[in-house]
Scaffold this motif. Structure first.
Motif, PDB file in Angstrom:
ATOM      1  N   ARG A  42     -21.374 -48.511  27.714  1.00 50.70           N
ATOM      2  CA  ARG A  42     -21.539 -47.923  29.046  1.00 50.70           C
ATOM      3  C   ARG A  42     -20.813 -46.582  29.151  1.00 50.70           C
ATOM      4  O   ARG A  42     -21.339 -45.627  29.747  1.00 50.70           O
ATOM      5  N   LEU A  43     -19.624 -46.502  28.563  1.00 56.40           N
ATOM      6  CA  LEU A  43     -18.916 -45.220  28.546  1.00 56.40           C
ATOM      7  C   LEU A  43     -19.708 -44.170  27.789  1.00 56.40           C
ATOM      8  O   LEU A  43     -19.836 -43.022  28.224  1.00 56.40           O
ATOM      9  N   ARG A  44     -20.233 -44.565  26.638  1.00 55.30           N
ATOM     10  CA  ARG A  44     -21.016 -43.626  25.818  1.00 55.30           C
ATOM     11  C   ARG A  44     -22.231 -43.129  26.589  1.00 55.30           C
ATOM     12  O   ARG A  44     -22.535 -41.933  26.601  1.00 55.30           O
ATOM     13  N   ASP A  45     -22.932 -44.049  27.269  1.00 53.56           N
ATOM     14  CA  ASP A  45     -24.134 -43.668  28.004  1.00 53.56           C
ATOM     15  C   ASP A  45     -23.799 -42.713  29.148  1.00 53.56           C
ATOM     16  O   ASP A  45     -24.510 -41.718  29.366  1.00 53.56           O
ATOM     17  N   ARG A  46     -22.710 -42.985  29.859  1.00 56.14           N
ATOM     18  CA  ARG A  46     -22.304 -42.095  30.951  1.00 56.14           C
ATOM     19  C   ARG A  46     -21.949 -40.708  30.420  1.00 56.14           C
ATOM     20  O   ARG A  46     -22.286 -39.684  31.021  1.00 56.14           O
ATOM     21  N   GLY A  92     -24.194 -37.045  31.019  1.00 56.45           N
ATOM     22  CA  GLY A  92     -23.524 -36.008  31.795  1.00 56.45           C
ATOM     23  C   GLY A  92     -22.753 -36.526  32.979  1.00 56.45           C
ATOM     24  O   GLY A  92     -22.299 -35.741  33.822  1.00 56.45           O
ATOM     25  N   GLY A  93     -22.586 -37.843  33.068  1.00 57.81           N
ATOM     26  CA  GLY A  93     -21.812 -38.413  34.164  1.00 57.81           C
ATOM     27  C   GLY A  93     -20.332 -38.161  33.966  1.00 57.81           C
ATOM     28  O   GLY A  93     -19.843 -38.074  32.845  1.00 57.81           O
ATOM     29  N   GLY A  94     -19.619 -38.032  35.061  1.00 59.63           N
ATOM     30  CA  GLY A  94     -18.198 -37.754  34.959  1.00 59.63           C
ATOM     31  C   GLY A  94     -17.399 -38.985  34.553  1.00 59.63           C
ATOM     32  O   GLY A  94     -17.625 -40.082  35.066  1.00 59.63           O
ATOM     33  N   LEU A  95     -16.492 -38.787  33.601  1.00 61.14           N
ATOM     34  CA  LEU A  95     -15.567 -39.845  33.211  1.00 61.14           C
ATOM     35  C   LEU A  95     -14.190 -39.514  33.772  1.00 61.14           C
ATOM     36  O   LEU A  95     -13.798 -38.351  33.856  1.00 61.14           O
ATOM     37  N   ASP A 139     -10.039 -39.402  33.723  1.00 59.59           N
ATOM     38  CA  ASP A 139      -9.161 -38.935  32.652  1.00 59.59           C
ATOM     39  C   ASP A 139      -8.851 -40.042  31.651  1.00 59.59           C
ATOM     40  O   ASP A 139      -8.923 -39.825  30.434  1.00 59.59           O
ATOM     41  N   HIS A 140      -8.528 -41.230  32.144  1.00 57.88           N
ATOM     42  CA  HIS A 140      -8.178 -42.304  31.203  1.00 57.88           C
ATOM     43  C   HIS A 140      -9.386 -42.738  30.399  1.00 57.88           C
ATOM     44  O   HIS A 140      -9.265 -43.171  29.247  1.00 57.88           O
ATOM     45  N   GLU A 141     -10.586 -42.594  30.972  1.00 56.35           N
ATOM     46  CA  GLU A 141     -11.802 -42.952  30.235  1.00 56.35           C
ATOM     47  C   GLU A 141     -12.098 -41.940  29.133  1.00 56.35           C
ATOM     48  O   GLU A 141     -12.563 -42.312  28.045  1.00 56.35           O
ATOM     49  N   LEU A 142     -11.846 -40.664  29.401  1.00 60.69           N
ATOM     50  CA  LEU A 142     -12.030 -39.642  28.366  1.00 60.69           C
ATOM     51  C   LEU A 142     -11.109 -39.904  27.177  1.00 60.69           C
ATOM     52  O   LEU A 142     -11.535 -39.866  26.015  1.00 60.69           O
ATOM     53  N   ILE A 143      -9.835 -40.173  27.465  1.00 63.00           N
ATOM     54  CA  ILE A 143      -8.884 -40.448  26.389  1.00 63.00           C
ATOM     55  C   ILE A 143      -9.236 -41.751  25.686  1.00 63.00           C
ATOM     56  O   ILE A 143      -9.170 -41.851  24.457  1.00 63.00           O
ATOM     57  N   GLU A 144      -9.635 -42.748  26.471  1.00 59.55           N
ATOM     58  CA  GLU A 144     -10.050 -44.033  25.899  1.00 59.55           C
ATOM     59  C   GLU A 144     -11.194 -43.845  24.910  1.00 59.55           C
ATOM     60  O   GLU A 144     -11.173 -44.388  23.800  1.00 59.55           O
TER      61      GLU A 144
END
Length: 233
Positions: A22-26, A30-33, A35-40
């Motif tokens: 789900r993170l990869r798809d977002r 072009g969906g916004g992640l 900050d902790h999701e970007l680092i994750e």
């Protein structure tokens, strides 16, 4: 009894894989992640078999924000549980790529006509450093950057500045003009009396040799101060 069943483990693995997908798809859509999701997500590439969300949140707690994480010293990064050399390198390569992008934009045109791009580059490179660093940007007669040199690195509140060495290097490079730059690790870019005095001393020494000091920029997390704009040189 109190142990984990095979089914429980499979469910957790499935949830973990689904979360990453789900993170990869977002990200790809072009969906916004957050900050902790970007680092994750970055850490997933370095630590593929571990839940990296707790590590990402621990890094943000330790280094305050994403800029602090990406510019942190690799040794300091590895003090956070779960971060090894590979993970630290993964975080630093992102910062290196970001710097390369903003540096390229800053160097496209004469520095004085591309001022905001220069500020963006310096802020990305220096604002989050934990110690004070003093740099000199050497310009030619067309105000194109010919050298970006680190001249001093010190403690959390001062870096050594040697006026004679700054001028000697300008002569070595045939510099027509200089821009002095240093950061304030406190985050507050307000100039100190010493900042003003050393700037005026370098400007006076350069003037005798036909070398102009265009500005002294102080970079902090809260912004920047131009001593020229403040009328201090």
């Amino acid at each position: 009894m109190g142990g984990e069943t095979v089914g429980d483990g499979q469910d957790r693995t499935s949830d973990h894989v689904g979360h990453r997908a789900r993170l990869r798809d977002r990200l790809l859509e072009g969906g916004g992640l957050l900050d902790h999701e970007l680092i994750e997500y970055l850490l997933m590439t370095a630590i593929p078999r571990r839940d990296t969300k707790p590590i990402a949140k621990a890094l943000l707690r330790e280094f305050h924000d994403i800029g602090g994480v990406l510019t942190a010293d690799p040794i300091a990064l590895q003090r956070v549980d779960g971060v090894g050399e590979t993970a630290a390198a993964t975080l630093r390569i992102v910062q290196a790529c970001a710097l390369r992008l903003v540096q390229a934009e800053a160097m496209k045109r004469p520095v004085l006509s591309n001022w905001q791009a220069l500020l963006d580059y310096l802020h990305a490179d220096m604002a989050h450093h934990g110690v004070e660093r003093f740099r000199v940007l050497h310009l030619n007669t067309r105000n194109m950057l010919i050298r970006d040199e680190l001249m001093g690195q010190g403690s959390i509140d001062q870096a050594p500045v040697y006026i004679r060495e700054v001028i000697r290097r300008a002569i070595d490079f045939g510099s027509a003009a200089l821009i002095l730059v240093h950061n304030h690790p406190s985050g507050d870019p307000s100039p100190s009396r010493a900042d003003i005095d050393v700037t005026r001393a370098i400007a006076e020494a350069g003037k005798r040799l036909g070398i102009t000091v265009h500005d002294h920029l102080i970079i902090g997390t809260s912004g920047h101060v131009s001593l020229r704009a403040q009328g201090l040189i």
